[in-house]
Design an enzyme around this catalytic site. Sequence first.
Site, PDB file in Angstrom:
ATOM      1  N   ARG A  62    -113.357  -6.154  46.837  1.00 37.85           N
ATOM      2  CA  ARG A  62    -113.855  -6.820  48.042  1.00 37.85           C
ATOM      3  C   ARG A  62    -114.878  -7.891  47.679  1.00 37.85           C
ATOM      4  O   ARG A  62    -114.889  -8.993  48.242  1.00 37.85           O
ATOM      5  CB  ARG A  62    -114.474  -5.784  48.981  1.00 37.85           C
TER       6      ARG A  62
ATOM      7  N   HIS B  95    -114.796 -11.904  48.550  1.00 37.96           N
ATOM      8  CA  HIS B  95    -115.873 -12.590  49.266  1.00 37.96           C
ATOM      9  C   HIS B  95    -116.498 -13.685  48.415  1.00 37.96           C
ATOM     10  O   HIS B  95    -116.820 -14.767  48.900  1.00 37.96           O
ATOM     11  CB  HIS B  95    -116.934 -11.585  49.707  1.00 37.96           C
ATOM     12  N   ASP B  96    -116.644 -13.418  47.129  1.00 38.16           N
ATOM     13  CA  ASP B  96    -117.210 -14.453  46.260  1.00 38.16           C
ATOM     14  C   ASP B  96    -116.346 -15.709  46.314  1.00 38.16           C
ATOM     15  O   ASP B  96    -116.844 -16.817  46.496  1.00 38.16           O
ATOM     16  CB  ASP B  96    -117.322 -13.941  44.818  1.00 38.16           C
TER      17      ASP B  96
ATOM     18  N   GLY C 166    -116.499 -20.690  46.608  1.00 42.45           N
ATOM     19  CA  GLY C 166    -115.584 -20.604  45.465  1.00 42.45           C
ATOM     20  C   GLY C 166    -115.968 -19.465  44.525  1.00 42.45           C
ATOM     21  O   GLY C 166    -117.030 -18.867  44.654  1.00 42.45           O
TER      22      GLY C 166
ATOM     23  N   SER D 285    -121.591 -16.528  43.256  1.00 38.60           N
ATOM     24  CA  SER D 285    -122.693 -16.754  44.198  1.00 38.60           C
ATOM     25  C   SER D 285    -123.010 -15.486  44.984  1.00 38.60           C
ATOM     26  O   SER D 285    -124.133 -15.295  45.445  1.00 38.60           O
ATOM     27  CB  SER D 285    -122.353 -17.898  45.155  1.00 38.60           C
TER      28      SER D 285
ATOM     29  N   ASN E  30    -124.044  -7.754  56.577  1.00 35.88           N
ATOM     30  CA  ASN E  30    -124.291  -7.275  55.227  1.00 35.88           C
ATOM     31  C   ASN E  30    -124.419  -5.774  55.086  1.00 35.88           C
ATOM     32  O   ASN E  30    -124.896  -5.304  54.068  1.00 35.88           O
ATOM     33  CB  ASN E  30    -125.539  -7.942  54.655  1.00 35.88           C
TER      34      ASN E  30
ATOM     35  N   PRO F  81    -112.845 -13.575  56.832  1.00 39.35           N
ATOM     36  CA  PRO F  81    -112.081 -13.082  57.979  1.00 39.35           C
ATOM     37  C   PRO F  81    -112.815 -11.948  58.687  1.00 39.35           C
ATOM     38  O   PRO F  81    -113.609 -11.243  58.076  1.00 39.35           O
ATOM     39  CB  PRO F  81    -110.797 -12.554  57.334  1.00 39.35           C
TER      40      PRO F  81
ATOM     41  N   HIS G 107    -106.226  -3.537  50.987  1.00 40.57           N
ATOM     42  CA  HIS G 107    -106.657  -2.428  51.843  1.00 40.57           C
ATOM     43  C   HIS G 107    -105.865  -1.146  51.570  1.00 40.57           C
ATOM     44  O   HIS G 107    -105.927  -0.209  52.345  1.00 40.57           O
ATOM     45  CB  HIS G 107    -106.586  -2.824  53.325  1.00 40.57           C
TER      46      HIS G 107
ATOM     47  N   ASP H  31    -106.496   3.127  53.782  1.00 44.08           N
ATOM     48  CA  ASP H  31    -105.116   3.589  53.632  1.00 44.08           C
ATOM     49  C   ASP H  31    -105.115   5.100  53.797  1.00 44.08           C
ATOM     50  O   ASP H  31    -105.502   5.839  52.898  1.00 44.08           O
ATOM     51  CB  ASP H  31    -104.589   3.179  52.241  1.00 44.08           C
TER      52      ASP H  31
ATOM     53  N   ASP I 135    -101.177   1.207  45.755  1.00 42.45           N
ATOM     54  CA  ASP I 135     -99.724   1.269  45.911  1.00 42.45           C
ATOM     55  C   ASP I 135     -99.328   0.489  47.167  1.00 42.45           C
ATOM     56  O   ASP I 135    -100.162  -0.183  47.762  1.00 42.45           O
ATOM     57  CB  ASP I 135     -99.271   2.742  45.997  1.00 42.45           C
TER      58      ASP I 135
HETATM   59  C1  HEM Z   1    -106.981 -10.566  55.982  1.00 39.70           C
HETATM   60  C2  HEM Z   1    -108.183 -10.468  56.478  1.00 39.70           C
HETATM   61  C3  HEM Z   1    -109.174  -9.396  56.112  1.00 39.70           C
HETATM   62  C4  HEM Z   1    -110.013  -8.789  56.976  1.00 39.70           C
HETATM   63  C5  HEM Z   1    -110.128  -9.060  58.470  1.00 39.70           C
HETATM   64  C6  HEM Z   1    -110.770  -7.830  56.224  1.00 39.70           C
HETATM   65  C7  HEM Z   1    -111.744  -7.015  56.760  1.00 39.70           C
HETATM   66  C8  HEM Z   1    -112.318  -5.954  56.106  1.00 39.70           C
HETATM   67  C9  HEM Z   1    -113.245  -5.043  56.700  1.00 39.70           C
HETATM   68  C10 HEM Z   1    -113.807  -5.141  58.098  1.00 39.70           C
HETATM   69  C11 HEM Z   1    -113.528  -4.099  55.775  1.00 39.70           C
HETATM   70  C12 HEM Z   1    -114.471  -2.915  55.944  1.00 39.70           C
HETATM   71  C13 HEM Z   1    -115.851  -3.298  55.503  1.00 39.70           C
HETATM   72  C14 HEM Z   1    -116.810  -2.177  55.765  1.00 39.70           C
HETATM   73  O1  HEM Z   1    -116.847  -1.675  56.875  1.00 39.70           O
HETATM   74  O2  HEM Z   1    -117.540  -1.808  54.827  1.00 39.70           O
HETATM   75  C15 HEM Z   1    -112.785  -4.408  54.592  1.00 39.70           C
HETATM   76  C16 HEM Z   1    -112.796  -3.660  53.448  1.00 39.70           C
HETATM   77  C17 HEM Z   1    -112.169  -4.051  52.284  1.00 39.70           C
HETATM   78  N1  HEM Z   1    -111.507  -5.240  52.086  1.00 39.70           N
HETATM   79 FE1  HEM Z   1    -110.894  -6.519  53.484  1.00 39.70          FE
HETATM   80  N2  HEM Z   1    -110.378  -7.871  54.923  1.00 39.70           N
HETATM   81  C18 HEM Z   1    -109.419  -8.821  54.798  1.00 39.70           C
HETATM   82  C19 HEM Z   1    -108.801  -9.213  53.618  1.00 39.70           C
HETATM   83  C20 HEM Z   1    -109.110  -8.689  52.376  1.00 39.70           C
HETATM   84  C21 HEM Z   1    -108.675  -9.245  51.119  1.00 39.70           C
HETATM   85  C22 HEM Z   1    -107.853 -10.527  50.976  1.00 39.70           C
HETATM   86  C23 HEM Z   1    -109.164  -8.433  50.140  1.00 39.70           C
HETATM   87  C24 HEM Z   1    -109.033  -8.561  48.641  1.00 39.70           C
HETATM   88  C25 HEM Z   1    -108.126  -9.248  47.998  1.00 39.70           C
HETATM   89  C26 HEM Z   1    -109.868  -7.365  50.789  1.00 39.70           C
HETATM   90  C27 HEM Z   1    -110.423  -6.287  50.156  1.00 39.70           C
HETATM   91  C28 HEM Z   1    -111.069  -5.254  50.791  1.00 39.70           C
HETATM   92  C29 HEM Z   1    -111.426  -4.013  50.134  1.00 39.70           C
HETATM   93  C30 HEM Z   1    -111.063  -3.610  48.703  1.00 39.70           C
HETATM   94  C31 HEM Z   1    -112.122  -3.259  51.078  1.00 39.70           C
HETATM   95  C32 HEM Z   1    -112.751  -1.887  50.863  1.00 39.70           C
HETATM   96  C33 HEM Z   1    -114.163  -2.066  50.368  1.00 39.70           C
HETATM   97  C34 HEM Z   1    -114.851  -0.764  49.998  1.00 39.70           C
HETATM   98  O3  HEM Z   1    -114.276   0.306  50.098  1.00 39.70           O
HETATM   99  O4  HEM Z   1    -116.021  -0.837  49.579  1.00 39.70           O
HETATM  100  N3  HEM Z   1    -109.840  -7.572  52.145  1.00 39.70           N
HETATM  101  N4  HEM Z   1    -112.052  -5.555  54.817  1.00 39.70           N
HETATM  102  C1  LIG Z   2    -129.200  -7.133  55.647  1.00 39.09           C
HETATM  103  O1  LIG Z   2    -130.038  -7.086  54.538  1.00 39.09           O
HETATM  104  C2  LIG Z   2    -131.400  -7.303  54.801  1.00 39.09           C
HETATM  105  C3  LIG Z   2    -132.161  -7.210  53.528  1.00 39.09           C
HETATM  106  O2  LIG Z   2    -131.666  -8.066  52.586  1.00 39.09           O
HETATM  107  C4  LIG Z   2    -131.915  -6.265  55.786  1.00 39.09           C
HETATM  108  O3  LIG Z   2    -133.272  -6.548  56.121  1.00 39.09           O
HETATM  109  C5  LIG Z   2    -131.086  -6.302  57.061  1.00 39.09           C
HETATM  110  O4  LIG Z   2    -131.477  -5.277  57.910  1.00 39.09           O
HETATM  111  C6  LIG Z   2    -129.620  -6.135  56.696  1.00 39.09           C
HETATM  112  N1  LIG Z   2    -128.833  -6.316  57.901  1.00 39.09           N
HETATM  113  C7  LIG Z   2    -127.941  -5.426  58.262  1.00 39.09           C
HETATM  114  C8  LIG Z   2    -127.169  -5.758  59.498  1.00 39.09           C
HETATM  115  O5  LIG Z   2    -127.733  -4.413  57.624  1.00 39.09           O
END
Ligand code: HEM
Ligand SMILES: *[C@@H]1O[C@H](CO)[C@@H](O)[C@H](O)[C@H]1NC(C)=O
Length: 357
Positions: free
Chosen positions: A91, A95-96, A101, A105, A123, A193, A223, A276, A284
């Site tokens: 993830r 995001h990076d 790019g 960052s 965040n 997104p 995902h 999943d 998978d």
């Molecule tokens: C297509 C649009 C996408 C949306 C709307 C989206 C949205 C999200 C959201 C809302 C989460 C949960 C974050 C949280 O609650 O902590 C998430 C998790 C995640 N996303 Fe996406 N995502 C998208 C595409 C992608 C892409 C392209 C990748 C990587 C190539 C990705 C990789 C991941 C991974 C690995 C997680 C799990 C993170 C974790 O378990 O710490 N996502 N995503």
């Molecule tokens: C985001 O991180 C900052 C500290 O870097 C923290 O003060 C803030 O509460 C966090 N915001 C959320 C929505 O977690």
Amino acid sequence: MMIWRCKDNLLVPALLHFSMAKTIFFFLMMMMIPCITGAGASSNNNDNRVGEELLSYDFYNKSCPNVERIIHNVVSQKLLESPTTAAGALRLFFHDCFVEGCDASVLIASSETNKAERDAEINESLPGDGFDVFFRSKRALELQCPGAVSCADVITIATRDLVNLVGGPRWEVQKGRRDGLVSKASRVSGNLPQVNHTISQLISLFNSKGLTVLDMVALSGAHTIGFSHCKEFMPRIYAYNQTFDIDPTMDQGYARTLRSPCPKKDLDPLVVAFNDVSSPTTFDNAYFRNLQKGLGLLATDQKLFSDPMTHGYVSSMAKDQQIFFNYFAAAMIKLGNVGVKMGTDGEVRQDCGFFNP
Ligand code: HEM
Ligand SMILES: *[C@@H]1O[C@H](CO)[C@@H](O)[C@H](O)[C@H]1NC(C)=O
Ligand SMILES: *[C@@H]1O[C@H](CO)[C@@H](O)[C@H](O)[C@H]1NC(C)=O
Ligand SMILES: *[C@@H]1O[C@H](CO)[C@@H](O)[C@H](O)[C@H]1NC(C)=O
Ligand SMILES: *[C@@H]1O[C@H](CO)[C@@H](O)[C@H](O)[C@H]1NC(C)=O
């Protein structure tokens, strides 16, 4: 403030099950993660340069010939300690690359004068183990080839290894990315997104980074591992709209199962659900097969199946895991080329968390 250090991931598994019409059981593990940080999104970017021509496979042959082995050792050790690392790193890589790019960052810490990317408003969800595996890889590299390997390349190589270690495909990584000199929380919103985006909005966002609809569907297969916090899917399971209490495109039993860990009242903001539901820790193609059964967790996941623009790709990746793997690997290579800095642009950071002094 070290909010991203996730030293002791606390696992609180609660095994829930529900039976559907066909008496299938699904197990849903809820997990609590005590230390969290955030992600963000931002707008307007002219960082879509494709760096393929200048990046190279042997970029570190002289300056750090063992770069891949050094990273691989750190990454496999870290994965043993914290299985959630793979999803976290993947993830962060995404995001990076979408914000400024692929230039690391996202790893920069905020300072008194700069609120960095990783502390953007959205965040509460950037995973500590992902940051940690990159910082640890870089520290190991600095012992053997000080100053040689950029953090942007560390992220790219480590993420590739992690995906492969949890069952996904492997691909060769071209190297030579430079680390960025800009990391601003304000650049996040609009570049990432969100779960309430339409498929058209998602397509435009991915297109703006040089990625196709096919790339987008394949990358969404990420995902197949990892978690989402309750707030990301709660609008689907409570008071969905005036006609339906639960999103009708969602398996109703699955939705009800999600209600108990994610109650309307006294919600614990740290609770997360597997992205999943059928094979949460293995890379998978089950993610795509889930979508065919209404078992997508996020609204955007499920829409990939229901929208005619993406439906066909979902079907082919659901049918054949190798097809998914091939498209995923190809799309990850493209993602790793988004907005890269090369040559004398940027710098090679000494510490991934800070710009060089
Ligand atoms: C297509 C649009 C996408 C949306 C709307 C989206 C949205 C999200 C959201 C809302 C989460 C949960 C974050 C949280 O609650 O902590 C998430 C998790 C995640 N996303 Fe996406 N995502 C998208 C595409 C992608 C892409 C392209 C990748 C990587 C190539 C990705 C990789 C991941 C991974 C690995 C997680 C799990 C993170 C974790 O378990 O710490 N996502 N995503
Ligand atoms: C985001 O991180 C900052 C500290 O870097 C923290 O003060 C803030 O509460 C966090 N915001 C959320 C929505 O977690
Ligand atoms: C760089 O190293 C790799 C692996 O050892 C090798 O296959 C490749 O030929 C080398 N490239 C150059 C230009 O030396
Ligand atoms: C999506 O949700 C965010 C907050 O999470 C909100 O700011 C934004 O307006 C929403 N977008 C749409 C298209 O509904
Ligand atoms: C509720 O959502 C369903 C499915 O998305 C949709 O078909 C229906 O038109 C919506 N109803 C209202 C009243 O918005």
